[in-house]
Scaffold this motif. Structure first.
Motif, short mmCIF file in Angstrom:
data_model
loop_
_atom_site.label_atom_id
_atom_site.label_comp_id
_atom_site.label_asym_id
_atom_site.label_seq_id
_atom_site.Cartn_x
_atom_site.Cartn_y
_atom_site.Cartn_z
N LEU A 130 -12.84 -13.05 2.30
CA LEU A 130 -11.79 -12.54 2.91
C LEU A 130 -12.40 -11.37 1.96
CD1 LEU A 130 -9.52 -14.94 2.53
CD2 LEU A 130 -10.35 -14.22 4.42
N ALA A 131 -11.79 -9.77 2.69
CA ALA A 131 -12.54 -8.62 1.80
C ALA A 131 -12.01 -7.53 2.47
CB ALA A 131 -13.90 -8.37 2.12
N TYR A 132 -10.14 -8.03 2.96
CA TYR A 132 -9.12 -7.43 3.29
C TYR A 132 -8.24 -6.20 2.47
CZ TYR A 132 -5.78 -11.48 2.55
OH TYR A 132 -4.99 -11.79 1.69
N GLY A 133 -9.61 -6.41 1.62
CA GLY A 133 -8.38 -5.25 -0.09
C GLY A 133 -7.58 -5.54 -0.70
N ALA A 134 -6.67 -3.81 -0.65
CA ALA A 134 -5.09 -3.86 -1.02
C ALA A 134 -4.67 -2.84 0.50
CB ALA A 134 -5.46 -4.08 -2.35
N GLU A 135 -3.07 -3.67 0.83
CA GLU A 135 -2.78 -2.83 1.64
C GLU A 135 -0.84 -2.88 1.28
OE1 GLU A 135 -3.61 -3.85 5.60
OE2 GLU A 135 -5.55 -2.54 5.79
N SER A 136 -0.94 -2.95 -0.05
CA SER A 136 0.46 -2.84 -0.33
C SER A 136 0.48 -1.80 -2.05
CB SER A 136 1.03 -3.92 -0.90
OG SER A 136 2.79 -3.69 -0.68
N ASP A 137 1.77 -1.94 -2.37
CA ASP A 137 1.67 -1.37 -3.75
C ASP A 137 3.11 -2.36 -4.74
OD1 ASP A 137 0.74 1.50 -2.69
OD2 ASP A 137 1.93 1.05 -0.99
N ARG A 138 2.78 -1.13 -5.92
CA ARG A 138 3.22 -2.40 -7.22
C ARG A 138 4.20 -1.18 -7.19
NH1 ARG A 138 0.62 -5.09 -10.27
NH2 ARG A 138 -1.90 -5.76 -10.07
N SER A 139 5.51 -2.03 -7.51
CA SER A 139 6.44 -0.25 -8.17
C SER A 139 7.17 -0.63 -9.43
CB SER A 139 7.59 -1.66 -7.06
OG SER A 139 7.72 -2.59 -7.49
N CYS A 357 12.25 17.56 -10.08
CA CYS A 357 11.15 17.96 -8.54
C CYS A 357 11.33 17.56 -7.32
CB CYS A 357 9.90 16.62 -8.91
SG CYS A 357 10.68 14.93 -9.19
N GLY A 358 10.54 17.59 -6.57
CA GLY A 358 11.62 17.66 -5.15
C GLY A 358 10.65 16.64 -4.21
N ILE A 359 9.35 15.98 -5.07
CA ILE A 359 9.10 14.91 -4.43
C ILE A 359 8.28 13.95 -5.22
CG2 ILE A 359 6.57 16.53 -4.38
CD1 ILE A 359 5.97 14.46 -1.46
N VAL A 360 7.57 12.52 -5.68
CA VAL A 360 7.78 11.86 -6.32
C VAL A 360 6.07 11.11 -6.10
CG1 VAL A 360 7.49 10.50 -7.75
CG2 VAL A 360 9.33 12.14 -8.02
N LEU A 361 5.63 10.96 -6.32
CA LEU A 361 3.89 9.80 -6.06
C LEU A 361 3.94 8.90 -6.81
CD1 LEU A 361 1.75 12.56 -3.79
CD2 LEU A 361 3.80 11.47 -3.06
N LYS A 362 3.64 8.09 -6.84
CA LYS A 362 3.93 6.74 -8.30
C LYS A 362 2.06 6.01 -7.82
CE LYS A 362 6.70 4.25 -5.45
NZ LYS A 362 7.58 3.22 -5.12
N SER A 363 1.27 6.55 -8.64
CA SER A 363 0.01 5.83 -8.09
C SER A 363 0.51 4.86 -9.79
CB SER A 363 -1.05 7.62 -8.76
OG SER A 363 -1.96 7.20 -8.40
N ILE A 364 0.20 4.45 -9.76
CA ILE A 364 0.67 2.80 -10.00
C ILE A 364 -0.38 1.78 -10.10
CG2 ILE A 364 2.59 3.81 -11.52
CD1 ILE A 364 3.77 1.40 -10.34
N GLY A 365 -0.79 1.80 -9.15
CA GLY A 365 -1.83 0.64 -8.70
C GLY A 365 -1.90 0.28 -7.18
N TYR A 366 -2.37 0.23 -6.02
CA TYR A 366 -2.24 -1.48 -5.35
C TYR A 366 -2.56 -2.52 -5.36
CZ TYR A 366 -5.06 3.52 -2.66
OH TYR A 366 -5.23 4.44 -2.06
N LYS A 367 -1.65 -3.15 -4.49
CA LYS A 367 -1.66 -4.07 -4.45
C LYS A 367 -2.01 -5.01 -3.29
CE LYS A 367 2.42 -6.14 -4.08
NZ LYS A 367 4.32 -6.10 -4.40
#
Length: 506
Positions: A130-139, A357-367
Motif C-alpha cells: 500500500l503506497a497510496y499516500g495522503a489525500e485528505s487534510d488535518r483540520s 484577509c480574504g483567503i486562508v490556506l491551511k498548511s498544517i499537514g496532509y492526512k
C-alpha cells in the motif's frame, strides 16, 4: 474521490485491456524453480515507483503491477511538486523506465475499494504494498472553519498543478489584497511563493492554464505565513527557505520580506535546539539575515511576505457578507517545555488579535485515509507496521498480516521530500525479500495466485475502465504538444473525461 465523470464501460473500450495480457510464465527467469512472485503496488507516486524498482532489481522472478486511482502516474511529482521546481520532476524519467520493464504494468483509473477491494487484491497477489499516500487534510476544529475562502494547502496545490479533483476549486484571488497561510513548512512556502511570484515567470512552467489566468488577475499583495512557535522551530527546510530568503530577489521579484525583530530573540532553550540541529540553526540564520535585508530594502511598491511567529488561530471571522472569511483571530503564544519529551510547545497567553484577509490556506499537514479491511492509527494517520510489514492492530502484541506491506506517507506519516521515499521503499522491499526467503509466500496446499491475469478479470467483471501506461503516454504526448504552442513544458489536461479521452486516442 473524483470519479463522477467516468463513462459506462463498453466493448469498444476493451482496447484499454488488450495491452495488459502478458503470459505469466514469460516472467520466470531461466532455471527458476517456482512460480513468479506476484506483487501489486497500490499508488504510483514516488514511494510506489521506488518500491516497484527495488522489487524488480531484487527479485528476478517478480511481476509488479502498479494501480492508481488517477489515469496519470507519478503522484505528488505531478500534482504536488511546485511548477517552478522542474528539477524535482526529472525523477519521472527514472519512473518511466521502471514502467517500461516487461515485468511491470501500470493500471491507472483504478480505485481501491470500489473497482477492486483490498481483500480481492490479497487473494490475487502474493504481495500487496500500500503506497497510496495522503489525500485528505488535518483540520483545526475551530469556529468558522467552513467559511468560503478557506482552503487546505493541499487543495490549492492540486488546483494550480491541474489535479482533476480540484480543477473546479476556483479560489477567489480578486476580493482581497491579503492572504493568510497557516503553517510554515515547505508546502506553506510553496503556496506563498506561487501567490506572490511574477506570472511572467510562471507562464513558462507546467502550471495549470486556469491557475495562471487566475494569478494574472490576482489582487493579492500581502501573504502572511503564520506559525505557532518561533523562528527556531519553523518547520521548513533551509533549502526551501533559501529560495525565498537567501536570494529572494532572484526568486520573488518585487517582494519585500517582513519579520519582526522582536520575534528573533532567542531563549537558552532555543540556543540549545540550534546547537543540537544544524537545520534549525541554518533556518534561523536565514530568517535573521532576511529581517536585516528587509530594513535595508523597504519599497512601498513591493509585494510583501510576512513571517508571523508565536501566533495560533482560534477563530475564523466572516466578512460583511457573513459567508466569506474576512479575518483570522490569533492568540499570542509563548514556548514552554512540555515536561515529557523536552520539546518546546506553544501555549496560549490569553492575548488576541485579528489579522484581516480574504483567503486562508491551511498548511498544517496532509492526512491518509483508512480503507476497509486495514488496521489504521487514526491519531498518527498511518498504518501500524513493523519495517513495512502491516500489523493487524496497534497493540504491542499485534501480529503481522502475511503478504501485506506499506510504504511512503501511509507508513511513516506525511514527512520528508521525494528522495525520502527511496530509503522508505528500500526498508519495505528488504522485508518483502526476507519474507520470501523464509517461504512466507509459498503455500503448496493453497490456491495459486493469479496476479495480473486475475486483476484484469476482476476489472472486466466490474466494467472498470483502466488506463495502461501507453494510455498515459498518449496523455503525456498531447500535453507536451499543447505546451509547445505556449512555450511551456506541457499544458496539463485537468478534467477526468478529457484525460480518459486522451488516453483512448490513436
Amino acid at each position: 474521490m473524483g470519479r463522477g465523470l467516468l463513462l459506462p464501460h463498453t466493448r469498444r473500450l476493451m482496447l484499454f485491456m488488450r495491452p495488459m495480457r502478458y503470459s505469466a510464465s514469460a516472467t520466470v527467469t531461466a532455471g527458476s524453480s517456482r512460480d513468479p512472485l506476484h506483487v501489486c503496488v497500490v499508488g504510483s507516486g514516488p514511494a510506489g515507483f521506488y518500491t516497484a524498482e527495488k522489487m524488480l532489481k531484487g527479485h528476478e522472478g517478480v511481476q509488479v503491477d502498479i494501480i492508481d486511482r488517477l489515469p496519470t502516474p507519478f503522484g505528488l511529482v505531478r500534482s504536488g511538486v511546485a511548477p517552478d521546481h522542474p528539477e524535482t520532476k526529472i525523477v519521472v524519467n527514472q519512473f518511466s523506465r521502471v514502467a517500461a520493464n516487461p515485468r511491470c504494468s501500470f493500471f491507472g483509473n483504478v480505485t481501491l475499494g470500489s473497482d477492486v477491494s483490498l481483500s480481492e487484491l490479497r487473494k490475487t497477489y502474493d504481495v500487496v504494498v500500500l503506497a497510496y499516500g495522503a489525500e485528505s487534510d488535518r483540520s483545526f476544529g475551530i469556529p468558522g472553519e467552513d467559511l468560503r475562502g478557506i482552503h487546505s494547502a493541499r487543495e490549492f496545490v492540486w488546483w494550480y498543478n491541474g489535479h482533476p479533483d480540484m480543477c473546479n476549486l476556483a479560489p477567489d484571488l480578486t476580493n482581497t489584497d491579503s492572504a493568510v497561510v497557516l503553517g510554515q513548512g515547505n508546502v506553506a512556502l510553496d503556496v506563498a511563493r506561487i501567490l506572490l511570484r511574477c506570472t511572467t515567470e510562471l507562464a513558462s512552467t507546467d502550471i495549470a492554464g486556469y491557475a495562471l489566468d487566475a494569478l494574472r488577475s490576482s489582487t493579492i499583495r500581502k501573504v502572511y505565513l503564520v506559525g505557532r512557535r518561533g523562528p527556531v522551530q519553523a518547520a521548513c527546510t533551509a533549502k526551501e527557505l533559501r529560495e525565498i530568503l537567501g536570494n529572494y530577489k532572484m526568486c520573488l521579484k518585487n517582494v519585500n520580506i517582513c519579520i519582526k525583530e522582536a520575534d528573533l530573540a532567542t531563549s537558552p532553550a532555543d540556543k540549545e535546539e540550534m546547537r543540537n540541529s544544524r537545520i534549525k540553526r541554518r533556518v534561523y540564520e536565514l530568517l535573521s539575515k532576511a529581517a536585516t535585508m528587509h530594513q535595508e530594502n523597504n519599497d512601498n511598491d513591493q509585494k510583501e511576505l510576512h513571517f508571523v511567529f508565536f501566533r495560533k488561530p482560534t477563530k475564523f471571522l466572516p466578512s460583511e457578507d457573513g459567508s466569506t472569511v474576512g479575518a483570522v483571530e490569533l492568540e499570542k503564544t509563548l514556548l514552554k517545555d512540555d515536561g515529557a519529551t523536552g520539546k518546546q510547545v506553544a501555549v496560549g497567553t490569553g492575548e488576541f488579535e485579528e489579522l484581516k484577509c480574504g483567503i486562508v490556506l491551511k498548511s498544517i499537514g496532509y492526512k491518509s485515509l483508512p480503507i476497509e479491511g486495514l488496521s489504521f492509527d487514526k491519531y498518527r494517520g498511518v498504518v501500524p507496521n513493523l519495517r513495512g510489514r502491516v500489523l493487524c492492530s496497534e497493540s504491542e502484541t499485534a501480529t503481522v498480516e502475511p503478504g501485506l506491506y506499506v510504504v511512503g506517507w501511509l507508513k511513516r506519516g506525511p514527512t520528508g521530500i521525494v528522495a525520502t521515499n527511496l530509503h522508505c521503499a528500500e526498508e519495505t522491499v528488504d522485508s518483502i525479500l526476507e519474507d520470501d526467503r523464509k517461504g512466507v509466500f509459498t503455500d503448496p496446499s493453497g490456491p495459486k495466485r493469479q496476479g495480473r491475469r486475475g486483476l484484469v478479470e476482476i476489472l472486466e467483471q466490474k466494467n472498470a475502465r483502466y488506463v495502461p501506461f501507453d494510455g498515459w503516454e498518449k496523455i503525456d504526448s498531447k500535453e507536451k504538444t499543447a505546451g509547445e504552442l505556449k512555450n511551456k513544458p506541457r499544458e496539463k489536461i485537468t478534467r477526468w473525461n478529457e484525460l480518459l479521452e486522451a488516453a483512448r486516442e490513436g
